[in-house]
Design a protein around this motif. Structure first.
Motif, PDB file in Angstrom:
ATOM      1  N   GLY A 109     -46.445 -20.942 -63.061  1.00 43.40           N
ATOM      2  CA  GLY A 109     -47.743 -20.526 -62.549  1.00 43.40           C
ATOM      3  C   GLY A 109     -48.477 -21.518 -61.672  1.00 43.40           C
ATOM      4  O   GLY A 109     -48.348 -21.508 -60.454  1.00 43.40           O
ATOM      5  N   HIS A 110     -49.233 -22.395 -62.310  1.00 43.34           N
ATOM      6  CA  HIS A 110     -50.181 -23.208 -61.559  1.00 43.34           C
ATOM      7  C   HIS A 110     -49.645 -24.571 -61.163  1.00 43.34           C
ATOM      8  O   HIS A 110     -50.422 -25.442 -60.794  1.00 43.34           O
TER       9      HIS A 110
ATOM     10  N   ILE B 252     -50.689 -25.656 -57.501  1.00 47.13           N
ATOM     11  CA  ILE B 252     -52.138 -25.866 -57.368  1.00 47.13           C
ATOM     12  C   ILE B 252     -52.572 -27.104 -58.140  1.00 47.13           C
ATOM     13  O   ILE B 252     -53.354 -27.925 -57.633  1.00 47.13           O
ATOM     14  N   THR B 253     -52.032 -27.262 -59.341  1.00 46.36           N
ATOM     15  CA  THR B 253     -52.374 -28.458 -60.116  1.00 46.36           C
ATOM     16  C   THR B 253     -51.951 -29.722 -59.375  1.00 46.36           C
ATOM     17  O   THR B 253     -52.701 -30.703 -59.313  1.00 46.36           O
TER      18      THR B 253
ATOM     19  N   VAL C  92     -58.977 -27.640 -60.105  1.00 44.55           N
ATOM     20  CA  VAL C  92     -58.194 -26.562 -60.722  1.00 44.55           C
ATOM     21  C   VAL C  92     -59.113 -25.407 -61.117  1.00 44.55           C
ATOM     22  O   VAL C  92     -58.784 -24.232 -60.902  1.00 44.55           O
TER      23      VAL C  92
ATOM     24  N   SER D 187     -60.006 -23.336 -58.142  1.00 44.79           N
ATOM     25  CA  SER D 187     -58.946 -22.543 -57.520  1.00 44.79           C
ATOM     26  C   SER D 187     -58.426 -21.442 -58.431  1.00 44.79           C
ATOM     27  O   SER D 187     -58.024 -20.396 -57.960  1.00 44.79           O
ATOM     28  N   SER D 188     -58.402 -21.664 -59.744  1.00 39.29           N
ATOM     29  CA  SER D 188     -57.912 -20.583 -60.586  1.00 39.29           C
ATOM     30  C   SER D 188     -58.995 -20.104 -61.548  1.00 39.29           C
ATOM     31  O   SER D 188     -59.768 -19.205 -61.241  1.00 39.29           O
TER      32      SER D 188
ATOM     33  N   THR E  23     -55.647 -28.993 -68.725  1.00 39.48           N
ATOM     34  CA  THR E  23     -55.528 -29.743 -67.467  1.00 39.48           C
ATOM     35  C   THR E  23     -56.054 -31.157 -67.643  1.00 39.48           C
ATOM     36  O   THR E  23     -55.440 -32.130 -67.190  1.00 39.48           O
TER      37      THR E  23
END
Lengths: 230, 234
Positions: free
Chosen positions: A48-49, A52-53, B45, B48-49, B57
């Motif tokens: 998934g991320h 982006i992360t 983060v 963006s999400s 995170t």
């Protein structure tokens, strides 16, 4: 001084180690922290991320490096400045005491008393503050810090480092992303280790081993912590 | 300020600070980096999400950052040591092969610093007799043997200071409720940074207010930029 010309390498490498050190530290940090971050998140949140992360990691890391470096170099400057001001005040209040102090420093370095006294007087005649800054406080001209330059260079070296695992994440198919990121990062780190050792005149093999081994361990640990949150 | 007639050379606060500046610098840099990078990452983060993975995170950022700091610091201190060692070995060889030229060189350094040639010669001779390598290391290469680097100590201390810094936004993320999460994280981090700036300025013998303004201003900008880039990826 003319002898310097016959030995262009001598005393040369050591002077830009501050610069080199900052650049290596920045690139290293960029590769390791971005790779670790993506592996940790990949282990915790299954795919998934990751990209982006990693992207956010690049920006966050580079800006944080720049801010941190700027502030820390600035605070070093402030401290050196404060010490120099103190020294200046002492030179005004008690010039004799300061001559004695410098004499004592040179006696500790192996000069006889009379000679040390003469040295102190002549050095202080040329530039008293400069003499005390160098011999008493250890502030050499070439170690004087430049905050903005330091900030920009460490931010860009971090960003360059971080692009490597990010590119690996983009290019490898999703199911191999974790392996791709880790291996690419480790190869890049080994190359960086070799280059920086060569540039600094040290042996490249131990340097490359050191950096890859410890970085691999760091990635393993972050990945492990990530799995705990799955 | 203390009495300036005090004869012990290392007694004033600014001077003590200068001595321990390496350690202070590393600790401040580590904690700073922990707060700023973790906060920026969380904000990026989240922009963006979603805010759902904020804590995970943050924890991944803490672990990644602390370990990366440790590795980087270890490697860089080690490589600095290697370079100094290589320079000293080279200098040592020079001293054996070329002792006359080295004596001339040291003489030249002292002439440049303001001694007359005869005196500079005497100084060079006596310094060389006392400890030739030490004299060249200090006056030519700028290596003070006092500031010996310790890689493992540096690695552990910067990892710890990074983690301490990174805990601030993570705790804030745990404490603030849904709507205020991002604001809460940013504010808690800026307060943490301001306190850090104050302490480090005080410890370094410098003025506190400019240091605090510097640290909070630039960090707030870094957070805004990461948040903005995160929203672009949305």
């Amino acid at each position: 001084m003319s002898k310097r010309l016959h030995h262009p390498h001598e005393g040369h490498k050591i002077k830009h180690t501050g610069w080199l050190r900052a650049a290596v530290l920045g690139a290293n940090d960029g590769i390791v922290s971005t790779a670790c971050l993506m592996l940790g998140v990949a282990a915790a949140a299954s795919g998934g991320h990751i990209f982006i992360t990693g992207m956010a990691g690049l920006v966050a890391g580079a800006l944080s490096m720049a801010t941190g470096e700027y502030i820390s170099v600035h605070s070093q400057q402030d401290t050196e400045h404060a010490a120099l001001e103190e020294e200046k005040a002492e030179l005004q209040d008690d010039y004799h005491g300061e001559v004695h102090e410098l004499t004592a420093i040179y006696m500790r370095r192996g000069l006889e008393h009379d000679l040390a006294h003469q040295v102190a007087i002549q050095l202080m005649n040329k530039n008293a503050l400069h003499a005390h800054a160098q011999d008493e406080l250890g502030i050499h001209q070439f170690t004087q810090a430049k905050p903005v330059q330091a900030a920009l260079s460490s931010a860009s070296s971090f960003a360059i480092g971080a692009v490597i695992p990010l590119t690996a994440a983009l290019l490898t198919p999703a199911q191999y992303a974790i392996g791709g990121i880790a291996i690419t990062a480790l190869i890049a780190l080994a190359i960086l280790g070799v280059l920086s050792a060569k540039a600094g005149g040290a042996k490249p093999f131990p340097a490359a081993c050191r950096v890859t081994f410890w970085s691999a361990l760091a990635m393993l640990i972050t990945f492990g912590i990530g799995t705990l949150f799955q | 300020m203390d009495n300036q007639n005090n004869n012990t050379p290392n007694s004033t606060p600014a001077r003590l600070a200068l001595k321990s500046i390496g350690r202070l610098r590393a600790a401040v840099l580590g904690a700073n980096d922990g707060i700023v990078s973790t906060t920026c990452l969380i904000l990026g983060v989240a922009a963006s999400s979603s805010t759902e993975h904020v804590v995970i995170t943050g924890i991944a950022a803490l672990a990644a950052g602390a370990l990366s700091m440790a590795v980087g610091e270890y490697v860089s201190v080690h490589s600095q040591e290697d370079m100094e060692q290589a320079a000293l070995v080279f200098e040592n060889k020079e001293l054996h092969a070329n002792s006359h030229a080295e004596l001339d060189e040291l003489t030249g350094i002292y002439i440049q610093r303001g001694l007359d040639p005869q005196l500079a010669r005497q100084v060079a001779i006596q310094l060389t007799q006392h400890n030739a390598l030490k004299a060249h290391a200090r006056d030519e290469l700028g290596i003070n043997t006092v500031s010996k680097a310790r890689p493992i100590q540096a690695a552990i201390s910067s990892a710890l200071s990074f983690s301490a810094g990174a805990l601030i936004p993570i705790i804030a993320a745990l404490c603030f409720s849904h709507y205020f999460t991002l604001m809460g994280i940013a504010c808690a981090s800026l307060v943490g940074l301001a306190i850090l700036g104050f302490i480090s300025a005080r410890a370094g013998g410098a003025r506190a207010l400019p240091a605090v303004c510097r640290i909070t201003g630039w960090s707030a900008l870094a957070m805004a930029v990461t948040y903005g880039i995160g929203s672009l990826l949305h």
